[in-house]
Write a protein that holds these residues in place. Structure first.
Motif, mmCIF file in Angstrom:
data_model
loop_
_atom_site.group_PDB
_atom_site.id
_atom_site.type_symbol
_atom_site.label_atom_id
_atom_site.label_comp_id
_atom_site.label_asym_id
_atom_site.label_seq_id
_atom_site.Cartn_x
_atom_site.Cartn_y
_atom_site.Cartn_z
ATOM 1 N N PRO A 1 -53.435 19.154 29.773
ATOM 2 C CA PRO A 1 -52.541 19.931 30.328
ATOM 3 C C PRO A 1 -51.008 19.095 30.566
ATOM 4 C CG PRO A 1 -54.575 20.029 31.652
ATOM 5 C CD PRO A 1 -54.620 19.072 30.603
ATOM 6 N N LEU A 2 -50.054 19.824 30.458
ATOM 7 C CA LEU A 2 -48.690 19.184 30.551
ATOM 8 C C LEU A 2 -47.957 19.704 31.881
ATOM 9 C CD1 LEU A 2 -47.352 18.709 26.950
ATOM 10 C CD2 LEU A 2 -48.130 17.040 28.381
ATOM 11 N N TYR A 3 -47.171 19.046 32.600
ATOM 12 C CA TYR A 3 -46.386 19.408 33.754
ATOM 13 C C TYR A 3 -45.147 18.753 33.741
ATOM 14 C CZ TYR A 3 -51.208 20.147 35.233
ATOM 15 O OH TYR A 3 -52.396 20.830 35.278
ATOM 16 N N SER A 4 -44.174 19.649 34.308
ATOM 17 C CA SER A 4 -42.792 19.083 34.372
ATOM 18 C C SER A 4 -42.282 19.667 35.912
ATOM 19 C CB SER A 4 -41.917 19.577 33.450
ATOM 20 O OG SER A 4 -41.428 20.951 33.568
ATOM 21 N N ALA A 5 -41.217 19.428 36.335
ATOM 22 C CA ALA A 5 -40.444 19.795 37.551
ATOM 23 C C ALA A 5 -40.383 21.300 37.494
ATOM 24 C CB ALA A 5 -39.191 19.255 37.943
ATOM 25 N N TRP A 6 -40.353 22.017 36.289
ATOM 26 C CA TRP A 6 -40.087 23.458 36.008
ATOM 27 C C TRP A 6 -41.201 24.228 35.887
ATOM 28 C CZ3 TRP A 6 -37.153 19.338 34.324
ATOM 29 C CH2 TRP A 6 -35.845 19.353 34.505
ATOM 30 N N ASN A 7 -42.459 23.612 36.172
ATOM 31 C CA ASN A 7 -43.707 24.340 36.511
ATOM 32 C C ASN A 7 -44.411 23.859 37.608
ATOM 33 O OD1 ASN A 7 -44.836 22.068 35.000
ATOM 34 N ND2 ASN A 7 -46.394 23.581 33.922
ATOM 35 N N THR A 8 -43.999 23.019 38.224
ATOM 36 C CA THR A 8 -44.595 22.665 39.590
ATOM 37 C C THR A 8 -43.836 22.829 40.718
ATOM 38 O OG1 THR A 8 -43.808 20.292 39.141
ATOM 39 C CG2 THR A 8 -46.030 20.695 38.246
ATOM 40 N N THR A 9 -42.536 22.415 40.662
ATOM 41 C CA THR A 9 -41.404 22.429 41.959
ATOM 42 C C THR A 9 -40.797 23.538 41.798
ATOM 43 O OG1 THR A 9 -41.366 20.057 41.906
ATOM 44 C CG2 THR A 9 -39.792 21.267 43.220
ATOM 45 N N SER A 10 -40.130 24.212 40.487
ATOM 46 C CA SER A 10 -39.482 25.314 40.554
ATOM 47 C C SER A 10 -40.069 26.070 39.375
ATOM 48 C CB SER A 10 -37.943 25.110 40.070
ATOM 49 O OG SER A 10 -38.069 24.241 39.110
ATOM 50 N N TYR A 11 -39.722 27.459 39.686
ATOM 51 C CA TYR A 11 -40.223 28.352 38.450
ATOM 52 C C TYR A 11 -42.106 28.594 39.236
ATOM 53 C CZ TYR A 11 -35.967 28.384 36.349
ATOM 54 O OH TYR A 11 -34.647 28.530 35.967
ATOM 55 N N VAL A 12 -42.192 28.349 40.202
ATOM 56 C CA VAL A 12 -43.609 28.784 41.031
ATOM 57 C C VAL A 12 -43.263 29.777 42.027
ATOM 58 C CG1 VAL A 12 -44.452 26.720 40.162
ATOM 59 C CG2 VAL A 12 -43.463 26.841 42.398
ATOM 60 N N MET A 13 -44.066 30.598 42.587
ATOM 61 C CA MET A 13 -43.964 31.412 43.594
ATOM 62 C C MET A 13 -44.361 30.824 44.826
ATOM 63 S SD MET A 13 -42.978 34.350 41.925
ATOM 64 C CE MET A 13 -43.241 35.949 42.618
ATOM 65 N N ILE A 14 -43.225 30.491 45.662
ATOM 66 C CA ILE A 14 -43.411 29.976 47.108
ATOM 67 C C ILE A 14 -43.357 30.799 48.258
ATOM 68 C CG2 ILE A 14 -42.888 28.229 48.451
ATOM 69 C CD1 ILE A 14 -41.898 26.561 46.005
ATOM 70 N N GLY A 15 -44.119 31.396 48.987
ATOM 71 C CA GLY A 15 -44.101 32.372 50.195
ATOM 72 C C GLY A 15 -45.116 32.561 50.907
ATOM 73 N N PRO A 16 -45.074 33.481 51.999
ATOM 74 C CA PRO A 16 -46.453 33.688 52.639
ATOM 75 C C PRO A 16 -47.401 34.505 51.960
ATOM 76 C CG PRO A 16 -44.529 35.138 53.146
ATOM 77 C CD PRO A 16 -44.009 33.986 52.385
ATOM 78 N N SER A 17 -47.163 35.116 50.905
ATOM 79 C CA SER A 17 -47.971 35.827 50.169
ATOM 80 C C SER A 17 -48.731 35.019 48.898
ATOM 81 C CB SER A 17 -47.468 36.965 49.482
ATOM 82 O OG SER A 17 -47.015 37.672 50.572
ATOM 83 N N TYR A 18 -48.125 33.736 48.890
ATOM 84 C CA TYR A 18 -48.722 32.976 47.660
ATOM 85 C C TYR A 18 -49.199 31.638 48.318
ATOM 86 C CZ TYR A 18 -45.692 36.301 45.619
ATOM 87 O OH TYR A 18 -44.973 37.296 45.069
ATOM 88 N N GLN A 19 -50.505 31.283 47.557
ATOM 89 C CA GLN A 19 -51.211 30.117 47.913
ATOM 90 C C GLN A 19 -50.892 28.721 46.950
ATOM 91 O OE1 GLN A 19 -53.324 30.042 50.433
ATOM 92 N NE2 GLN A 19 -52.472 32.104 50.719
#
Length: 409
Positions: A267-285
């Protein structure tokens, strides 16, 4: 670290400043001189070693003209004004297509440019020239590209809480005819392994924006290395010499100014699929290493071809709009003129392409007053725009039914 890098715009700026500071040191520019440059012009690109220290002053954030009657100006981002689509055909002309940049439009010489294919998922890394790619068999598909944050401003309207990032309404989308080489054919030239798992295109912009996709998506028939847009060479603002087209996925996956493609057995990771472009909020884990569920596919939406807010004269009008879904063609669009008390079904007209859009229209005998027009799209797979969506900090994937303000005089 004090900076909140879950903020998309702040993240881009912090990384940009780090790059500029490093280049300043490399060029032997003092802190005082560096700060003078920033104060004078915000001159990050003035320090670009590929273009020289005087390039920045002559280079705009966006290359093409973006007059205010066509675009809402967000600096390096330009939102299409929907009212202009009422006079257009199925696709969005290049000169009207929205622009989403993380820094500024890159100017790349196709004679020296190379596309590097490498990584553990290929047997023989190789470099492809622009001429070689242009000579490969091309296909043309009609698809949309849409920013993940399209509709972001409506989170504040609904929740009285401003989501981070560019405050788009619904104009961060465009449909075009994209021509290019199937990505799988490019990967096969490098000896794609059966064990390949992820593919990550990397842009040649100052941040080297990059985001992985699954090998299954990379091998899809309509995932392309694009060289042309609406029958013309890909414009600089839209990724010249080549960009990646990943239909149905969020805009960030459609990397512009691609210079390298990494193919990996892990698997590959970047800031654009770990820090941004992810759902962050009370409804998300949390979903480590990401700070929340990682975005990939877009969702169903609709918009009217009207100014925001719109003004109409009393009388009979044909109101038009467009609806789109990544999953299937549009099956139905309902409209409400009375704040969702009643709904009527609009007519679908013209082409209706999945991962592009369908046009709709209805007749309205408009009487003086103020209105909030609503559209609600349903696709052939049964997906329908919801009445509400949960808040997320970065303001992604807002596709709830929206009230479009209209005054009739």
């Amino acid at each position: 670290m004090a900076d909140d890098l879950t903020n998309e715009q702040l993240y881009d700026q912090v990384r940009w400043d780090e790059i500029v500071w490093r280049r300043a040191r490399e060029l032997g520019i003092s802190r005082r001189a560096f700060l003078r440059l920033l104060a004078a012009s915000g001159a990050a690109l003035a320090l670009d070693p590929w273009r020289g220290p005087r390039a920045f002053a002559q280079e705009p954030l966006v290359v093409k003209p973006t007059p205010p009657h066509l675009f809402v100006d967000f600096g390096s981002n330009k939102e299409m004004r929907w009212e202009n689509m009422a006079r257009q055909g199925y696709t969005v002309p290049n000169e009207m297509f929205f622009v989403r940049n993380h820094s500024r439009t890159q100017r790349i010489d196709p004679l020296t440019w190379r596309l590097r294919i490498e990584g553990s998922g290929v047997r023989r890394p190789l470099d492809l020239t622009y001429d070689v790619i242009r000579a490969m068999p091309h296909v043309t598909v009609t698809r949309y590209v849409e920013c993940a944050g399209n509709g972001r401003s409506f989170f504040e309207e609904r929740y009285n809480q401003r989501a981070q990032g560019t405050q788009w309404k619904l104009g961060a989308i465009g449909v075009a005819e994209w021509s290019g080489v199937r990505l799988r054919e490019v990967l096969e030239r490098a000896g794609l392994k059966d064990t390949a798992r992820d593919v990550m295109p990397v842009g040649l912009d100052d941040l080297q924006v990059r985001r992985p996709m699954s090998i299954q998506k990379a091998l899809a028939d309509d995932t392309l290395v694009v060289t042309a847009m609406n029958g013309e060479p890909l414009p600089p603002d839209h990724g010249f010499p080549v960009r990646i087209l990943v239909p149905g996925w969020i805009g960030i996956a459609n990397i512009k100014w691609v210079g390298r493609i990494e193919v990996s057995e892990t698997p590959l990771y970047s800031a654009w699929n770990t820090t941004s472009y992810v759902m962050i909020g009370p409804s998300y884990q949390l979903q480590p290493p990401a700070r929340g569920p990682v975005l990939s596919t877009q969702n169903i939406k609709s918009a009217f071809e009207l100014a925001w807010p719109a003004e109409l004269r009393a009388g009979r009008h044909t109101i038009r709009g467009r609806a789109w879904s990544p999953a299937a063609p549009i099956a139905r669009v309902e409209v409400s003129l009375d704040r969702e008390i009643t709904w009527q079904t609009a007519r679908l007209v013209g082409p209706n392409i999945a991962a592009a859009w369908a046009r709709f229209e209805f007749e309205w005998d408009a009487r003086p007053g103020t209105y909030s027009l609503r559209a609600r799209a349903t696709d052939a797979a049964g997906n329908r725009q919801p009445a509400a969506v949960p808040f997320n900090e970065q303001g992604y994937l807002y596709n709830a039914v929206i009230g479009h303000p209209v005054t009739v005089q």
